[in-house]
Design a protein around this motif. Sequence first.
Motif, PDB file in Angstrom:
ATOM      1  N   VAL A 320     -36.818   5.675  74.074  1.00 11.83           N
ATOM      2  CA  VAL A 320     -37.775   5.193  73.084  1.00 11.83           C
ATOM      3  C   VAL A 320     -37.821   3.675  72.953  1.00 11.83           C
ATOM      4  N   LEU A 321     -36.695   3.027  72.688  1.00  7.97           N
ATOM      5  CA  LEU A 321     -36.739   1.581  72.436  1.00  7.97           C
ATOM      6  C   LEU A 321     -37.216   0.812  73.652  1.00  7.97           C
ATOM      7  N   ASP A 322     -36.609   1.057  74.807  1.00 10.35           N
ATOM      8  CA  ASP A 322     -37.038   0.339  76.004  1.00 10.35           C
ATOM      9  C   ASP A 322     -38.410   0.819  76.458  1.00 10.35           C
ATOM     10  N   GLY A 323     -38.732   2.068  76.192  1.00  8.80           N
ATOM     11  CA  GLY A 323     -40.057   2.570  76.535  1.00  8.80           C
ATOM     12  C   GLY A 323     -41.155   1.835  75.803  1.00  8.80           C
ATOM     13  N   ARG A 324     -40.922   1.504  74.533  1.00  9.91           N
ATOM     14  CA  ARG A 324     -41.914   0.748  73.780  1.00  9.91           C
ATOM     15  C   ARG A 324     -42.095  -0.647  74.366  1.00  9.91           C
ATOM     16  N   ARG A 325     -40.989  -1.277  74.762  1.00 15.33           N
ATOM     17  CA  ARG A 325     -41.076  -2.585  75.423  1.00 15.33           C
ATOM     18  C   ARG A 325     -41.927  -2.482  76.673  1.00 15.33           C
ATOM     19  N   TRP A 326     -41.660  -1.468  77.482  1.00 17.74           N
ATOM     20  CA  TRP A 326     -42.357  -1.293  78.754  1.00 17.74           C
ATOM     21  C   TRP A 326     -43.845  -1.032  78.534  1.00 17.74           C
ATOM     22  N   VAL A 327     -44.191  -0.189  77.564  1.00 16.05           N
ATOM     23  CA  VAL A 327     -45.594   0.106  77.276  1.00 16.05           C
ATOM     24  C   VAL A 327     -46.339  -1.154  76.852  1.00 16.05           C
ATOM     25  N   ALA A 328     -45.691  -1.979  76.042  1.00 15.12           N
ATOM     26  CA  ALA A 328     -46.329  -3.230  75.618  1.00 15.12           C
ATOM     27  C   ALA A 328     -46.584  -4.149  76.810  1.00 15.12           C
ATOM     28  N   GLU A 329     -45.644  -4.185  77.758  1.00 16.16           N
ATOM     29  CA  GLU A 329     -45.780  -5.076  78.903  1.00 16.16           C
ATOM     30  C   GLU A 329     -46.826  -4.596  79.902  1.00 16.16           C
ATOM     31  N   VAL A 330     -47.025  -3.290  80.013  1.00 16.39           N
ATOM     32  CA  VAL A 330     -47.999  -2.778  80.979  1.00 16.39           C
ATOM     33  C   VAL A 330     -49.352  -2.509  80.341  1.00 16.39           C
ATOM     34  N   GLY A 331     -49.454  -2.702  79.033  1.00 20.71           N
ATOM     35  CA  GLY A 331     -50.670  -2.310  78.330  1.00 20.71           C
ATOM     36  C   GLY A 331     -51.949  -2.883  78.894  1.00 20.71           C
ATOM     37  N   SER A 332     -51.980  -4.188  79.156  1.00 15.94           N
ATOM     38  CA  SER A 332     -53.201  -4.821  79.671  1.00 15.94           C
ATOM     39  C   SER A 332     -53.547  -4.287  81.048  1.00 15.94           C
ATOM     40  N   ALA A 333     -52.539  -4.134  81.888  1.00 16.39           N
ATOM     41  CA  ALA A 333     -52.778  -3.624  83.245  1.00 16.39           C
ATOM     42  C   ALA A 333     -53.281  -2.186  83.196  1.00 16.39           C
ATOM     43  N   ALA A 334     -52.682  -1.367  82.324  1.00 13.88           N
ATOM     44  CA  ALA A 334     -53.112   0.031  82.208  1.00 13.88           C
ATOM     45  C   ALA A 334     -54.567   0.110  81.767  1.00 13.88           C
ATOM     46  N   THR A 335     -54.950  -0.734  80.801  1.00 20.28           N
ATOM     47  CA  THR A 335     -56.337  -0.742  80.334  1.00 20.28           C
ATOM     48  C   THR A 335     -57.285  -1.139  81.455  1.00 20.28           C
ATOM     49  N   ALA A 336     -56.912  -2.173  82.198  1.00 23.54           N
ATOM     50  CA  ALA A 336     -57.756  -2.634  83.306  1.00 23.54           C
ATOM     51  C   ALA A 336     -57.896  -1.581  84.392  1.00 23.54           C
ATOM     52  N   LEU A 337     -56.869  -0.770  84.563  1.00 25.27           N
ATOM     53  CA  LEU A 337     -56.885   0.283  85.579  1.00 25.27           C
ATOM     54  C   LEU A 337     -57.510   1.576  85.068  1.00 25.27           C
ATOM     55  N   GLY A 338     -57.914   1.598  83.811  1.00 24.59           N
ATOM     56  CA  GLY A 338     -58.533   2.793  83.246  1.00 24.59           C
ATOM     57  C   GLY A 338     -57.531   3.893  82.947  1.00 24.59           C
ATOM     58  N   ILE A 339     -56.268   3.537  82.706  1.00 17.20           N
ATOM     59  CA  ILE A 339     -55.221   4.524  82.430  1.00 17.20           C
ATOM     60  C   ILE A 339     -55.019   4.618  80.931  1.00 17.20           C
ATOM     61  N   ASP A 340     -55.284   5.779  80.366  1.00 15.61           N
ATOM     62  CA  ASP A 340     -55.156   6.004  78.940  1.00 15.61           C
ATOM     63  C   ASP A 340     -53.683   6.115  78.558  1.00 15.61           C
ATOM     64  N   GLU A 341     -53.349   5.612  77.370  1.00 14.88           N
ATOM     65  CA  GLU A 341     -51.964   5.638  76.922  1.00 14.88           C
ATOM     66  C   GLU A 341     -51.421   7.052  76.826  1.00 14.88           C
ATOM     67  N   SER A 342     -52.282   8.048  76.569  1.00 11.55           N
ATOM     68  CA  SER A 342     -51.826   9.440  76.464  1.00 11.55           C
ATOM     69  C   SER A 342     -51.313   9.978  77.792  1.00 11.55           C
ATOM     70  N   SER A 343     -51.632   9.293  78.894  1.00 14.71           N
ATOM     71  CA  SER A 343     -51.086   9.683  80.192  1.00 14.71           C
ATOM     72  C   SER A 343     -49.698   9.123  80.416  1.00 14.71           C
ATOM     73  N   LEU A 344     -49.276   8.187  79.528  1.00 15.43           N
ATOM     74  CA  LEU A 344     -47.985   7.537  79.678  1.00 15.43           C
ATOM     75  C   LEU A 344     -47.016   7.920  78.583  1.00 15.43           C
ATOM     76  N   VAL A 345     -47.520   8.034  77.338  1.00 13.15           N
ATOM     77  CA  VAL A 345     -46.660   8.137  76.161  1.00 13.15           C
ATOM     78  C   VAL A 345     -46.777   9.530  75.549  1.00 13.15           C
ATOM     79  N   ARG A 346     -45.653  10.129  75.220  1.00 12.95           N
ATOM     80  CA  ARG A 346     -45.635  11.440  74.575  1.00 12.95           C
ATOM     81  C   ARG A 346     -45.998  11.337  73.092  1.00 12.95           C
ATOM     82  N   ALA A 347     -46.650  12.357  72.601  1.00  9.88           N
ATOM     83  CA  ALA A 347     -47.090  12.355  71.217  1.00  9.88           C
ATOM     84  C   ALA A 347     -45.943  12.652  70.254  1.00  9.88           C
ATOM     85  N   ILE A 348     -44.976  13.476  70.664  1.00  8.68           N
ATOM     86  CA  ILE A 348     -43.850  13.832  69.782  1.00  8.68           C
ATOM     87  C   ILE A 348     -42.557  13.725  70.567  1.00  8.68           C
TER      88      ILE A 348
END
Length: 348
Positions: A320-348
């Motif tokens: 969880v903790l490092d995962g949040r760091r990683w998601v923040a760092e890849v966020g712009s690239a994921a958006t540019a690539l058309g990758i939705d956060e729901s494909s990366l991050v679990r809901a629960i």
Amino acid sequence: MGHFRPVIYAGIDEAGYGPLLGPLCVGCAAFVLPGAGDAPAADDAPPPCLWKALSAAVCRATNDKRRRIAVEDSKKLKGAKDAAGHPLRHLERGVAAFASAVPGAPAEWPDDRALLAALGASPGPAPAAPHPWHADAHPLPVGNDTASLRIAGAMLRATLAKSGIELATLSVRAIDPHEFNALAARVSNKATINFMAAAEHVERVRRLAASRGVPAWVSLDRQGGRTAYREPLQSSFPDAQIRVLEESDDQQRYRLDFAATAALPAHRVTVSFELGGEERNLPIALASMAAKFARELHMRRLNAFFARHVPDLKPTAGYVLDGRRWVAEVGSAATALGIDESSLVRAI
């Protein structure tokens, strides 16, 4: 090995229950035991210890002088990042050797695509196509040399053949975040998702046992602290007549009897949930290893893909903790690539 009936002896365990990123992987190892001894074994008698039965090739220790294959709970086999040798070397050695012992399997695994496919842990379909981090195969081995893995596999196969024991299946159900989130929208908690995946394995094991005309014994580690399982088992197997054999603090056992159908003869399955079950059941420990190594291969793909798009990206294990760091760092690239956060991050 004492007296016991011919039986399918299976173990089920998970890896990746808690992380924010990557798949939940639920593994299953199922052995066909031929039976031994002249005296009849009691109904629902536990299968023999496979560490003892296969001791010519397997052990629990990672520093065995005879170079046998370490089979243990995956948490005990993954090495620290700063330790000598690759942290996945023991997991890889065990999983590669046992995967090669399944009838019809190749003796070597040149890349992760081949091994994940053999385990049944290949990525499932995304909304339209497989996620882009699964496009490329990555070479194996990661922490061993090919020759040493070949020797370990040959040693294991020879030991299995001599003992008359067959590894019928070594498989992993990999539930990536996209599928996980879809399931989470239908159920109350992630423990239910884990149980559903385990029940899929039980279903395959009981069909295998029925087709061979022998009973099955399936051992699982305790699921999410629950100490009674009759109700979820009945929900998963509505056609079974279920009898409670034991419900104690340490172990819960149930016998599932299935009537004959047009497809299968009458058969029975004993399902045992045990606190610390991987300490007493080699199939659970092996299932844990397969699930963990499959998850690590999935995470290697994910990290490698985004490292090509985000300079100096530090890889993550997905917690969880490092995962949040990683998601923040890849966020712009994921958006540019058309990758939705729901494909990366679990809901629960």
